[in-house]
Motif scaffolding. Structure first.
Motif, PDB file in Angstrom:
ATOM      1  N   PHE A 264      42.197  48.832  43.868  1.00 35.50           N
ATOM      2  CA  PHE A 264      43.073  49.247  44.960  1.00 35.50           C
ATOM      3  C   PHE A 264      42.487  48.819  46.300  1.00 35.50           C
ATOM      4  CE2 PHE A 264      46.512  51.601  46.650  1.00 35.50           C
ATOM      5  CZ  PHE A 264      46.068  52.188  47.823  1.00 35.50           C
TER       6      PHE A 264
ATOM      7  N   PRO B  93      56.872  40.196  54.081  1.00 35.36           N
ATOM      8  CA  PRO B  93      57.024  40.540  52.655  1.00 35.36           C
ATOM      9  C   PRO B  93      56.291  39.590  51.727  1.00 35.36           C
ATOM     10  CG  PRO B  93      59.162  40.004  53.652  1.00 35.36           C
ATOM     11  CD  PRO B  93      58.180  40.052  54.748  1.00 35.36           C
TER      12      PRO B  93
ATOM     13  N   LYS C 115      45.026  60.537  40.956  1.00 37.51           N
ATOM     14  CA  LYS C 115      44.884  59.692  42.146  1.00 37.51           C
ATOM     15  C   LYS C 115      45.107  58.232  41.777  1.00 37.51           C
ATOM     16  CE  LYS C 115      41.958  62.231  45.301  1.00 37.51           C
ATOM     17  NZ  LYS C 115      40.601  62.586  45.644  1.00 37.51           N
ATOM     18  N   ARG C 116      44.653  57.866  40.578  1.00 33.77           N
ATOM     19  CA  ARG C 116      44.820  56.484  40.152  1.00 33.77           C
ATOM     20  C   ARG C 116      46.290  56.173  39.985  1.00 33.77           C
ATOM     21  NH1 ARG C 116      41.000  53.172  37.398  1.00 33.77           N
ATOM     22  NH2 ARG C 116      39.419  54.483  38.330  1.00 33.77           N
TER      23      ARG C 116
ATOM     24  N   MET D 251      27.635  53.396  42.083  1.00 35.09           N
ATOM     25  CA  MET D 251      28.851  53.354  42.876  1.00 35.09           C
ATOM     26  C   MET D 251      29.655  54.621  42.601  1.00 35.09           C
ATOM     27  SD  MET D 251      31.160  50.031  43.386  1.00 35.09           S
ATOM     28  CE  MET D 251      32.503  50.202  42.244  1.00 35.09           C
ATOM     29  N   ARG D 252      30.607  54.582  41.749  1.00 34.72           N
ATOM     30  CA  ARG D 252      31.231  55.828  41.276  1.00 34.72           C
ATOM     31  C   ARG D 252      31.409  55.721  39.784  1.00 34.72           C
ATOM     32  NH1 ARG D 252      34.105  52.860  44.395  1.00 34.72           N
ATOM     33  NH2 ARG D 252      33.784  53.977  46.312  1.00 34.72           N
TER      34      ARG D 252
ATOM     35  N   SER E  44      47.860  55.706  43.301  1.00 35.38           N
ATOM     36  CA  SER E  44      47.570  54.400  43.881  1.00 35.38           C
ATOM     37  C   SER E  44      48.467  53.335  43.273  1.00 35.38           C
ATOM     38  CB  SER E  44      46.113  54.001  43.620  1.00 35.38           C
ATOM     39  OG  SER E  44      45.243  54.954  44.113  1.00 35.38           O
TER      40      SER E  44
ATOM     41  N   ILE F   4      51.985  53.632  44.587  1.00 31.46           N
ATOM     42  CA  ILE F   4      52.141  53.114  45.951  1.00 31.46           C
ATOM     43  C   ILE F   4      52.234  51.598  45.928  1.00 31.46           C
ATOM     44  CG2 ILE F   4      50.983  52.849  48.171  1.00 31.46           C
ATOM     45  CD1 ILE F   4      49.758  55.552  47.799  1.00 31.46           C
ATOM     46  N   VAL F   5      51.315  50.970  45.192  1.00 30.49           N
ATOM     47  CA  VAL F   5      51.291  49.507  45.168  1.00 30.49           C
ATOM     48  C   VAL F   5      52.596  48.956  44.602  1.00 30.49           C
ATOM     49  CG1 VAL F   5      50.191  47.524  44.096  1.00 30.49           C
ATOM     50  CG2 VAL F   5      48.796  49.331  45.065  1.00 30.49           C
TER      51      VAL F   5
ATOM     52  N   ILE G 208      63.237  42.879  50.068  1.00 35.93           N
ATOM     53  CA  ILE G 208      63.415  42.267  51.387  1.00 35.93           C
ATOM     54  C   ILE G 208      63.525  40.759  51.262  1.00 35.93           C
ATOM     55  CG2 ILE G 208      62.316  41.882  53.619  1.00 35.93           C
ATOM     56  CD1 ILE G 208      61.133  44.618  53.468  1.00 35.93           C
ATOM     57  N   ILE G 209      62.705  40.176  50.389  1.00 39.40           N
ATOM     58  CA  ILE G 209      62.745  38.726  50.231  1.00 39.40           C
ATOM     59  C   ILE G 209      64.095  38.277  49.690  1.00 39.40           C
ATOM     60  CG2 ILE G 209      61.818  36.825  48.888  1.00 39.40           C
ATOM     61  CD1 ILE G 209      59.118  37.998  49.177  1.00 39.40           C
TER      62      ILE G 209
ATOM     63  N   ILE H  40      48.978  41.670  47.228  1.00 38.95           N
ATOM     64  CA  ILE H  40      48.910  42.515  46.035  1.00 38.95           C
ATOM     65  C   ILE H  40      48.417  41.700  44.845  1.00 38.95           C
ATOM     66  CG2 ILE H  40      50.281  43.789  44.362  1.00 38.95           C
ATOM     67  CD1 ILE H  40      52.002  44.782  46.650  1.00 38.95           C
TER      68      ILE H  40
ATOM     69  N   LYS I 114      32.605  55.332  36.024  1.00 37.25           N
ATOM     70  CA  LYS I 114      33.647  54.436  35.528  1.00 37.25           C
ATOM     71  C   LYS I 114      34.371  55.035  34.352  1.00 37.25           C
ATOM     72  CE  LYS I 114      32.203  50.092  37.275  1.00 37.25           C
ATOM     73  NZ  LYS I 114      32.879  48.841  37.282  1.00 37.25           N
TER      74      LYS I 114
ATOM     75  N   ILE J 126      55.502  49.333  47.099  1.00 40.41           N
ATOM     76  CA  ILE J 126      55.442  48.354  48.184  1.00 40.41           C
ATOM     77  C   ILE J 126      55.838  46.977  47.667  1.00 40.41           C
ATOM     78  CG2 ILE J 126      53.895  47.216  49.816  1.00 40.41           C
ATOM     79  CD1 ILE J 126      52.374  49.753  50.090  1.00 40.41           C
ATOM     80  N   PHE J 127      55.381  46.666  46.467  1.00 40.17           N
ATOM     81  CA  PHE J 127      55.710  45.372  45.861  1.00 40.17           C
ATOM     82  C   PHE J 127      57.212  45.222  45.703  1.00 40.17           C
ATOM     83  CE2 PHE J 127      54.370  41.690  43.498  1.00 40.17           C
ATOM     84  CZ  PHE J 127      55.414  41.455  42.615  1.00 40.17           C
TER      85      PHE J 127
ATOM     86  N   ILE K  86      53.188  40.637  49.165  1.00 42.22           N
ATOM     87  CA  ILE K  86      53.198  40.330  47.733  1.00 42.22           C
ATOM     88  C   ILE K  86      51.981  39.492  47.360  1.00 42.22           C
ATOM     89  CG2 ILE K  86      54.389  38.997  45.962  1.00 42.22           C
ATOM     90  CD1 ILE K  86      56.974  39.976  47.001  1.00 42.22           C
TER      91      ILE K  86
ATOM     92  N   SER L 139      59.004  44.812  48.978  1.00 39.96           N
ATOM     93  CA  SER L 139      58.854  43.460  49.522  1.00 39.96           C
ATOM     94  C   SER L 139      59.762  42.481  48.790  1.00 39.96           C
ATOM     95  CB  SER L 139      57.407  42.994  49.391  1.00 39.96           C
ATOM     96  OG  SER L 139      56.543  43.903  50.007  1.00 39.96           O
ATOM     97  N   VAL L 140      59.847  42.616  47.478  1.00 41.83           N
ATOM     98  CA  VAL L 140      60.719  41.724  46.713  1.00 41.83           C
ATOM     99  C   VAL L 140      62.162  41.897  47.161  1.00 41.83           C
ATOM    100  CG1 VAL L 140      61.649  41.232  44.430  1.00 41.83           C
ATOM    101  CG2 VAL L 140      59.221  41.582  44.701  1.00 41.83           C
TER     102      VAL L 140
END
Lengths: 128, 170
Positions: free
Chosen positions: B104, B135, A11-12, A1-2, A15, A18-19, A29-30, B142, A4, A22-23, B139, A26-27
């Motif tokens: 990811f 949202p 890049k990691r 695969m790639r 990533s 970004i996650v 907004i909630i 994720i 390890k 976004i998390f 979550i 979202s929190v």
């Protein structure tokens, strides 16, 4: 695969960043959605058309002629499906809703509960 | 891998996905999340197909699963499975060509699955209010994508052994 490798490449990190962003977004907004004022009226839609408007200040159990096997309940300024003929019971499991952005839907039966914030109606209307 | 073996293998993978999907649904709904959010373990097998087989196998599994769900649960459930599954598989296929980590990709595919189902539900319902679940679905995607990715990484050696290496070709 790639390979390890355990080395944390840029890049990691990007990533993960970004996650996490976004998390957190979202929190946020909630939290904002949860603090909105509760709705005052509910609408029941059948096939996308409003067939009933309900004032949430009443305490009521509602059955409508379009489908007599579905039962709604209004209590504590909230509304919910409490009985339905659908196999999945997603509508019933949604429970009581009270905020204007919340909905409860029974897809197979084509029924939706929608909530509105203004309090112009104070009786139950039938809308044809 | 000869055709018969591949066919059998796909049958087994498809059954695994269906069983995982059915068992997940028997668990109680997750608290604080929209009611339809589930663990998404079938995605583990789907991702494995993308990484170690080809796009044809992955697409076959996704579509076949949707057809089975359409027959076993309801047409609406089947359409939702198709929309979520296809978007998820496309995301995995696209991201697998780039140099991103499995976790990811797993998170992205979980979010994509939820979004695919959400937009299809909006289309079926005809009103946009359900989009407010976005949202929560992100979550859930994720967190559960993280779990699914970790499960895939843990099971990778077993999958290799069982699915691919155990052949005795002449």
């Amino acid at each position: 695969m790639r390979n390890k490798k355990k080395v944390l490449h840029m890049k990691r990190k990007k990533s993960i960043g970004i996650v996490i962003s976004i998390f957190l977004l979202s929190v946020a907004i909630i939290i904002a959605l949860r603090h909105m004022p509760s709705a005052k009226t509910a609408e029941i839609l059948y096939n996308g058309e409003v067939i009933l408007r309900i004032d949430l200040k009443t305490e009521d159990i509602i059955i409508i002629p379009e489908n007599e096997d579905i039962i709604f309940q209004v209590a504590d300024e909230k509304i919910a499906f409490i009985s339905s003929t659908c196999p999945d019971k997603i509508c019933v499991n949604t429970g009581f809703i009270s905020k204007p952005w919340q909905t409860a839907t029974c897809l197979p039966n084509k029924m939706t509960i929608r909530l509105k914030g203004n309090s112009n109606k104070n009786t139950i209307d039938m809308v044809q | 891998m000869n055709k018969t073996r591949k066919l059998t293998l796909l049958g087994i993978m498809l059954s695994l996905m269906m069983v995982l999907s059915m068992v997940e649904r028997m668990l109680p709904p997750m608290p604080f999340m929209p009611v339809q959010v589930r663990l998404g373990l079938a995605n583990v097998i789907s991702m494995y197909a993308v990484f170690f087989m080809s796009y044809k196998e992955a697409l076959f599994l996704t579509v076949a699963k949707a057809v089975l769900i359409m027959m076993l649960r309801s047409p609406i459930a089947g359409v939702l499975s198709l929309s979520g599954g296809l978007l998820s598989v496309f995301v995995v296929l696209f991201l697998s060509k780039t140099n991103t980590s499995v976790i990811f990709i797993s998170i992205a595919s979980a979010i994509a699955h939820n979004l695919g189902q959400l937009f299809m539900t909006r289309f079926i319902l005809g009103n946009h209010m359900i989009l407010y679940q976005l949202p929560w679905l992100i979550i859930a995607g994720i967190i559960l994508g993280l779990v699914t990715g970790m499960v895939l990484e843990m099971l990778l050696p077993i999958f290799h052994q069982v699915f691919i290496k155990n052949e005795k070709e002449v």
